[in-house]
Structure formats: C-alpha cells, structure tokens
Design an enzyme around this catalytic site. Structure first.
Site, mmCIF file in Angstrom:
data_model
loop_
_atom_site.group_PDB
_atom_site.id
_atom_site.type_symbol
_atom_site.label_atom_id
_atom_site.label_comp_id
_atom_site.label_asym_id
_atom_site.label_seq_id
_atom_site.Cartn_x
_atom_site.Cartn_y
_atom_site.Cartn_z
ATOM 1 N N CYS A 54 14.460 104.587 69.987
ATOM 2 C CA CYS A 54 14.859 103.067 70.146
ATOM 3 C C CYS A 54 13.562 102.344 69.813
ATOM 4 O O CYS A 54 12.360 102.629 70.431
ATOM 5 C CB CYS A 54 15.565 102.630 71.422
ATOM 6 S SG CYS A 54 15.673 100.973 71.321
ATOM 7 N N ARG B 190 26.241 96.138 66.610
ATOM 8 C CA ARG B 190 25.748 96.681 68.049
ATOM 9 C C ARG B 190 24.404 95.942 67.911
ATOM 10 O O ARG B 190 24.097 95.647 69.188
ATOM 11 C CB ARG B 190 25.692 98.170 68.089
ATOM 12 C CG ARG B 190 25.363 98.660 69.476
ATOM 13 C CD ARG B 190 24.966 100.118 69.596
ATOM 14 N NE ARG B 190 24.834 100.505 71.060
ATOM 15 C CZ ARG B 190 23.784 100.519 71.540
ATOM 16 N NH1 ARG B 190 22.517 99.890 71.257
ATOM 17 N NH2 ARG B 190 23.718 100.640 72.889
#
Length: 499
Positions: A312, A413
C-alpha cells in the site's frame, strides 16, 4: 515546548512496542485461541485472509475455514463470479448438501466432465425433469468409456440406476454414517416420499470433519465464508446476490471507510429485512471517530487500517494514515464499550504481531502479504533465479484498478469508480512478487503456534485474557535491532522468520 493541538499524540506501530512477559501456570493444552469475528460469529483461530485478488478466492477461503479462520473473497470479480465463488466454498465439506449439483440423463460425458472440473467433485446424482432421482454417475463410470466417445455418450448410458441406496430427507448423521459404511458408499442421496432429491451426504465430508476439527462452520455444518462489497453502482445487487449464494459475512470495504456513502450502506444492510440477518463488517478506519460511525450504523465488526499494508502506498501518495498499533487502540475505544469486535487489517510481518494487535484492542487480524505466495492463492508460480515466486499486488495498484482488457470492479475502493481512462487513475498500491510459501496449512500452523507462545509468555489462557493482561513497553531502534537475530550469519532459515 507545549505541543500545539494541531499535532495528535505519538503514533505507534508493531516495531515500536514489545509485550511484557507475565506469570504463567499454563500447559499448551490450556490455551484457547477462540475469538470473535463479529457480534455473532466466533473463530477458533483469529485469522482472516484479505479480500485481495492475489490472496483470496474460493480455494483460499476453503483452506482458511478448514484451519479455523475465514477468507474474504475479493470483489475484483463480476457479481456472478463472486457469488459462484461463495457457492463453491459452501458446497465444500458440508454436513448435508441441501442443494446438490445434479445432472440430467441426456447430458453428455463431456458436459459431465466439465461440470466435475468446475465444482471439483467426482460424482453426481442423475435426476429427471421433476428432480426425481434416477441414477448416480461418478468418475469411475467414465473410466470404461474412451475419451474420444465422451462427446457422443450420454449419462444414462453409463450411470448406475439399479439398486440405488438412498436415505430419507431427515436422516441423522449417525444413520447416514451407518449406511455409508454398511454399503461402502462414497455418497448417499437423500430423497423425499415422492423420490425427489432433497440432499446429498458424502463420505469425504465426514473424513474432512475429522481431519479439520477446528474448521469454521455455519449452523448447517458448511464452511464459513466472507465476501467484500462496496458502496457504488450495483453494490446493493452484489450484496443481495452474495446473500442468496449463502455468504456468512459481508465486508463493506473501502480504503477510507469513514465516509457517508459506506456508512449508509452498512446501515441499510443492517436494517433492510432482506439483508439484516447477515453479519456486516465496516471498514477501513483508523480513528475512534471512524469506528464510532460504524458502531452507530449497526456494524457487526469494524476493520482497522489505513495504509499499513506492504503493497500500500496510501500514506506516501496522500500523506494520510495512522500507525497500526495506535489505530487499533483508538478504534477499540469506540468498539469495546459497544461489544463490537475489531479487526486489525494490514502491516503484520511476523506471528508475534498477531498478539500485539490483540493486546492493542483487536479480536482478529486480517492478513495479506503473510498469506500471499501460498499454494492456495490465485495466480501461477514464476521461476526466477532458481526460486519460485507468486504475484502479490495492492488493490489500489494500477494492475488491480486498470481495465487492461477487462473491467475492474474495485476502483471504488479508492473512490475512483468514475475514472474511465486508465491513464487518469491515481494508484495507491504497487505490484510485486513474494516467495512461494507452500501450503496454507503450514503457514497457518506457524502463525497460530506463534500466538500460542505469545499467550504462554503473557500468561493468558484465552484471547479476552490476553487483551486484559497484555501490557506494552515502548522500545527504541536499538531495542528493535536487539529483538532480531544479530551479529551472526544466518545459515538455516526458520519457517516463521525472514530477515
């Protein structure tokens, strides 16, 4: 110097703390790792596989449930594909299959073989148009017909139709076991008074139940499975289709959960008569305020983590995030008084961090990179320099969000659902590869074993006791260096440690 209000308290993550040892009078058999996934679902092992397209599809979800955890199916799939994956999990290792896959007498052996591969099963009840049982066909019946003739040979030409052993719809497990043993059967069809098929029991399921005693199961003996949904477009249709397929847990999931659209989705799921019976997890959040929003919306658990994952880049692309130990603790301040479990999602690298997350306030942990590279993850093995690897990527990576010839279902998302040009996507993750780790069972054993040892060192018999007794000590970078192997050339790698 007085710290201005603009600056929050110091944020801590896993490497910033150690758990302090406590008095222990425990034997290994005393330790119980059962924990709450949601308000109504307990897991024997507090592990969840992440809803990522390089981590959890049906095969991983089945393996996770067998180990006592649960898998959350990713949503970078069409609604039909995701519901099909749910169905595959629910049909595996069932007590009684209430809606068995059947085949008609006029189907060809080629069609039968395709169906067998699709559902990974080796035999089917044969039924007529009224769903009346007229025969059984298994892969054993196929062996006597050359493959070249499968396209023209029909099921009714090779099926077993005489002297079929069946059981009544309401047969007990004990009676079913007796019939299976007495007649040396692999499968027992269940029929009603009119001869219509109502269920199926297989000997394989009994064997699997003994092989995996800690498996996560629903009230009917079927494996538990979760699935991710969003808030955008056809999200409601996705949720209801997944519920029809038998999903146990819906995970309303975005990178930033404390937003009105997702909170409204959770509230609707928990109040609509068609969906309120299913457990719903809200996420992701990283503050007490964010967790409180989901508690008030009626969520059955709250998922915590903004940017801690190994793939991430949210924290560096946006400058936003909260170190994970602090995030979990803050969220627990809102969730604990309400009796809502907390899920620590992302950032874990070693088994010892599971215990740290639990002491910080989590009830379960969601794992991505620690499970990536196992046999059961989607994707092929790649050989590089004599070593085997598997792909692992963030759901905010270009690969997961861009179309590349097929539709991406996960852009929302990261709140980029309306971006139609791939060149305009702002990624919040990277694509990479991880070393092949072998079967999930081996990895899960090491993770659970590490948690057992954590509980022994702290002196806690149960997860709630670990949460209560566990105490942190903040450490320095010198302490972290001391914690890892040092001043030695490692010549043999341990299965639960990588430098």
């Amino acid at each position: 110097m007085e710290i201005p209000e603009k600056f929050a308290t110091l944020g801590l993550t896993y490497d910033d703390v150690l758990l302090m040892p406590g008095y222990s009078d425990l034997a290994p058999s005393d330790i119980d790792t059962t924990s709450r996934l949601t308000r109504e679902i307990n897991l024997r092992v507090p592990l969840i596989s992440a809803a990522m397209d390089t981590v959890t599809e049906s095969r991983m979800a089945i393996a996770m449930a067998r180990q006592g955890g649960i898998g959350v199916l990713h949503r970078n799939l069409s609604i039909e594909d995701q519901a099909y994956q749910v169905d595959l999990v629910k049909r595996t290792q069932t007590g009684i299959i209430s809606n068995p896959v059947t085949i008609g007498p006029d189907a060809t052996l080629e069609q039968l073989d395709k169906l067998a591969g699709e559902y990974r099963i080796s035999g089917f009840p044969v039924v007529d148009v009224d769903q009346k049982l007229i025969g059984i066909i298994t892969n054993r019946d196929l062996r006597f017909t050359p493959v070249a003739e499968w396209a023209t040979t029909k099921v009714n030409e090779v099926m077993t139709s005489r002297d079929l052993i069946t059981g009544p719809s309401e047969i007990s497990r004990e009676e079913a076991t007796k019939l299976l043993r007495q007649h040396k059967l692999e499968r027992l069809p269940l029929i009603d008074a009119d001869g219509r098929i109502t269920g199926l029991i297989t000997v394989k399921d009994f064997v699997k139940s003994e092989q995996f005693p800690d498996a996560s199961k629903d009230g009917q003996g079927r494996l538990l499975v979760g699935a991710a949904i969003g808030y955008f477009g056809d999200a409601w249709e996705r949720a209801t289709t997944l519920i029809d397929a038998g999903v146990d847990v819906l995970v309303a999931d975005t990178a930033h959960g404390n937003v009105r659209m997702l909170i409204d989705m959770v509230h609707r799921l928990k109040t609509d008569p068609a969906t309120k019976h299913v457990q719903v997890i809200g996420g992701n959040v990283a503050t007490k305020e964010g967790a409180q929003s989901f508690v008030e919306a009626g969520a059955d658990a709250v998922k915590v983590g903004v940017g801690p994952g190994s793939i991430c880049t949210t924290r560096v692309v946006t400058g936003v995030g909260v170190p994970q130990i602090s995030a979990v603790y803050e969220a627990s301040l809102a969730c604990k008084p309400a009796g809502v479990p907390v899920i620590a999602d992302g950032g874990l690298r070693y088994s010892g961090e599971i215990g740290k997350a639990i002491v910080a306030g989590a009830d379960t942990v969601m794992l991505g990179s620690m499970l990536a590279g196992t046999e059961e993850t989607p994707g092929d093995l790649v050989l590089m320099n004599g070593k085997q690897f598997k792909a692992y990527r963030g759901m905010g990576s270009m690969g997961a969000m861009s179309s590349r010839g097929k539709k991406s279902f996960s852009k929302d998302r990261y709140f980029q659902a309306e971006v139609t040009d791939d060149d305009m996507i702002v990624p919040e993750g990277v694509e990479g590869q991880v070393a092949y780790k072998g079967a999930l069972a081996t990895v899960a054993h090491q993770l659970t074993g590490g948690l057992h040892q954590t509980m022994f060192y702290v002196g806690a018999r149960t997860i709630p006791e670990l949460q209560e007794k566990g105490r942190f000590m903040r450490i320095t970078s010198a302490s972290l260096k001391e914690s890892h192997p040092h001043d030695v050339q490692v010549t043999a790698e341990a299965p639960n440690y990588h430098g």
